[in-house]
Design a protein around this motif. Structure first.
Motif, PDB file in Angstrom:
ATOM      1  N   MET A   1       0.831  -1.168   0.000  1.00 41.02           N
ATOM      2  CA  MET A   1       0.000   0.000   0.000  1.00 41.02           C
ATOM      3  C   MET A   1       0.889   1.249   0.000  1.00 41.02           C
ATOM      4  O   MET A   1       1.768   1.391   0.837  1.00 41.02           O
ATOM      5  CB  MET A   1      -0.863  -0.028   1.262  1.00 41.02           C
ATOM      6  N   PRO A   2       0.674   2.122  -0.960  1.00 37.79           N
ATOM      7  CA  PRO A   2       1.517   3.319  -1.039  1.00 37.79           C
ATOM      8  C   PRO A   2       1.314   4.230   0.171  1.00 37.79           C
ATOM      9  O   PRO A   2       0.212   4.390   0.674  1.00 37.79           O
ATOM     10  CB  PRO A   2       1.068   4.015  -2.316  1.00 37.79           C
ATOM     11  N   ARG A   3       2.430   4.814   0.603  1.00 33.13           N
ATOM     12  CA  ARG A   3       2.392   5.732   1.735  1.00 33.13           C
ATOM     13  C   ARG A   3       2.168   7.150   1.246  1.00 33.13           C
ATOM     14  O   ARG A   3       2.592   7.518   0.156  1.00 33.13           O
ATOM     15  CB  ARG A   3       3.707   5.682   2.509  1.00 33.13           C
ATOM     16  N   LYS A   4       1.551   7.938   2.082  1.00 34.10           N
ATOM     17  CA  LYS A   4       1.349   9.337   1.749  1.00 34.10           C
ATOM     18  C   LYS A   4       2.577  10.119   2.213  1.00 34.10           C
ATOM     19  O   LYS A   4       3.030   9.969   3.343  1.00 34.10           O
ATOM     20  CB  LYS A   4       0.093   9.871   2.433  1.00 34.10           C
ATOM     21  N   LEU A   5       3.122  10.951   1.319  1.00 32.22           N
ATOM     22  CA  LEU A   5       4.304  11.732   1.652  1.00 32.22           C
ATOM     23  C   LEU A   5       3.905  13.020   2.355  1.00 32.22           C
ATOM     24  O   LEU A   5       3.004  13.732   1.912  1.00 32.22           O
ATOM     25  CB  LEU A   5       5.095  12.074   0.389  1.00 32.22           C
ATOM     26  N   THR A   6       4.586  13.307   3.441  1.00 38.85           N
ATOM     27  CA  THR A   6       4.331  14.545   4.168  1.00 38.85           C
ATOM     28  C   THR A   6       5.200  15.660   3.585  1.00 38.85           C
ATOM     29  O   THR A   6       6.101  15.415   2.775  1.00 38.85           O
ATOM     30  CB  THR A   6       4.665  14.369   5.664  1.00 38.85           C
ATOM     31  N   ALA A   7       4.938  16.878   4.016  1.00 36.31           N
ATOM     32  CA  ALA A   7       5.744  18.018   3.574  1.00 36.31           C
ATOM     33  C   ALA A   7       7.191  17.846   4.021  1.00 36.31           C
ATOM     34  O   ALA A   7       8.132  18.175   3.279  1.00 36.31           O
ATOM     35  CB  ALA A   7       5.166  19.316   4.121  1.00 36.31           C
ATOM     36  N   LEU A   8       7.405  17.291   5.209  1.00 35.59           N
ATOM     37  CA  LEU A   8       8.767  17.058   5.699  1.00 35.59           C
ATOM     38  C   LEU A   8       9.493  16.032   4.822  1.00 35.59           C
ATOM     39  O   LEU A   8      10.686  16.197   4.536  1.00 35.59           O
ATOM     40  CB  LEU A   8       8.734  16.596   7.154  1.00 35.59           C
ATOM     41  N   ASP A   9       8.772  14.989   4.387  1.00 39.47           N
ATOM     42  CA  ASP A   9       9.380  14.000   3.495  1.00 39.47           C
ATOM     43  C   ASP A   9       9.826  14.649   2.188  1.00 39.47           C
ATOM     44  O   ASP A   9      10.933  14.402   1.697  1.00 39.47           O
ATOM     45  CB  ASP A   9       8.390  12.869   3.185  1.00 39.47           C
ATOM     46  N   ARG A  10       8.978  15.483   1.637  1.00 43.17           N
ATOM     47  CA  ARG A  10       9.323  16.168   0.375  1.00 43.17           C
ATOM     48  C   ARG A  10      10.509  17.118   0.567  1.00 43.17           C
ATOM     49  O   ARG A  10      11.371  17.229  -0.290  1.00 43.17           O
ATOM     50  CB  ARG A  10       8.120  16.914  -0.170  1.00 43.17           C
ATOM     51  N   ILE A  11      10.556  17.797   1.706  1.00 45.83           N
ATOM     52  CA  ILE A  11      11.673  18.701   1.987  1.00 45.83           C
ATOM     53  C   ILE A  11      12.975  17.914   2.112  1.00 45.83           C
ATOM     54  O   ILE A  11      14.016  18.328   1.594  1.00 45.83           O
ATOM     55  CB  ILE A  11      11.389  19.529   3.260  1.00 45.83           C
ATOM     56  N   ARG A  12      12.936  16.778   2.775  1.00 48.57           N
ATOM     57  CA  ARG A  12      14.144  15.952   2.908  1.00 48.57           C
ATOM     58  C   ARG A  12      14.613  15.456   1.541  1.00 48.57           C
ATOM     59  O   ARG A  12      15.813  15.456   1.253  1.00 48.57           O
ATOM     60  CB  ARG A  12      13.862  14.767   3.834  1.00 48.57           C
ATOM     61  N   ILE A  13      13.687  15.058   0.692  1.00 53.92           N
ATOM     62  CA  ILE A  13      14.038  14.588  -0.653  1.00 53.92           C
ATOM     63  C   ILE A  13      14.614  15.731  -1.474  1.00 53.92           C
ATOM     64  O   ILE A  13      15.643  15.594  -2.131  1.00 53.92           O
ATOM     65  CB  ILE A  13      12.816  13.940  -1.337  1.00 53.92           C
TER      66      ILE A  13
END
Length: 188
Positions: free
Chosen positions: A1-13
């Protein structure tokens, strides 16, 4: 099941993608942009499958990834750095000019403080080996200065430092390497 990316995840990427892009400036712009997009897309997909933390751990640091990309595209031999040379060539004159200006301003303030009502001309030899002598003219507490140009030694050190900082001597071997690579490709 795909996980939902948070704003913090996107910032880290994006942080890793930005750090990688900064390390790939030796590549042509188109290649650098393509690699940046590829890494971003792969990280977003992996983050949806396994989480951002795990995706970032698996890809490793931007330094290792950049070294692999540069090695694949330009070879593993040591390279020059136009960016390092440009930083040295731009910032050393700024810092040196600022420092020499502050030293000569301090001398002028010292003259004005020591002799508030003095009239005349004073000569100071300047900072040895870095600048020519300065002439200070005092007229009723108003101090004007002239001189203080860089010496030829400063220009020599500036040019040699730019070459050394950017490792620009490695450009001298490059045409021979490219011709040898071209000859090897045509013979294969």
């Amino acid at each position: 099941m795909p996980r939902k990316l948070t704003a913090l995840d996107r910032i880290r990427i994006e942080g890793l993608v930005w750090a990688l892009d900064q390390r790939l400036y030796d590549l042509p712009r188109g290649s650098r942009v393509a690699k940046r997009r590829e890494v971003r897309a792969n990280l977003l997909e992996a983050a949806r499958d396994h989480g951002a933390g795990e995706a970032l751990r698996r890809i490793g640091g931007s330094h290792t990834l950049a070294r692999e990309y540069l090695g694949a595209e330009l070879g593993d031999r040591p390279r020059h750095s136009w960016i390092a040379a440009a930083y040295f060539a731009a910032f050393v004159p700024l810092i040196l000019s600022f420092g020499l200006n502050e030293v000569s301003s301090a001398y002028a303030q010292g003259l004005a403080a020591a002799h508030p009502a003095a009239l005349g001309t004073y000569t100071w030899s300047g900072v040895s080996y870095l600048q020519s002598p300065l002439t200070f003219t005092i007229d009723q507490g108003d101090v004007t200065r002239s001189g203080g140009a860089w010496t030829p030694i400063v220009y020599v050190v500036w040019v040699v430092g730019t070459i050394a900082c950017g490792r620009l001597w490695r450009l001298l071997n490059r045409p021979a390497d490219l011709m040898a690579d071209g000859a090897n490709q045509t013979s294969n």
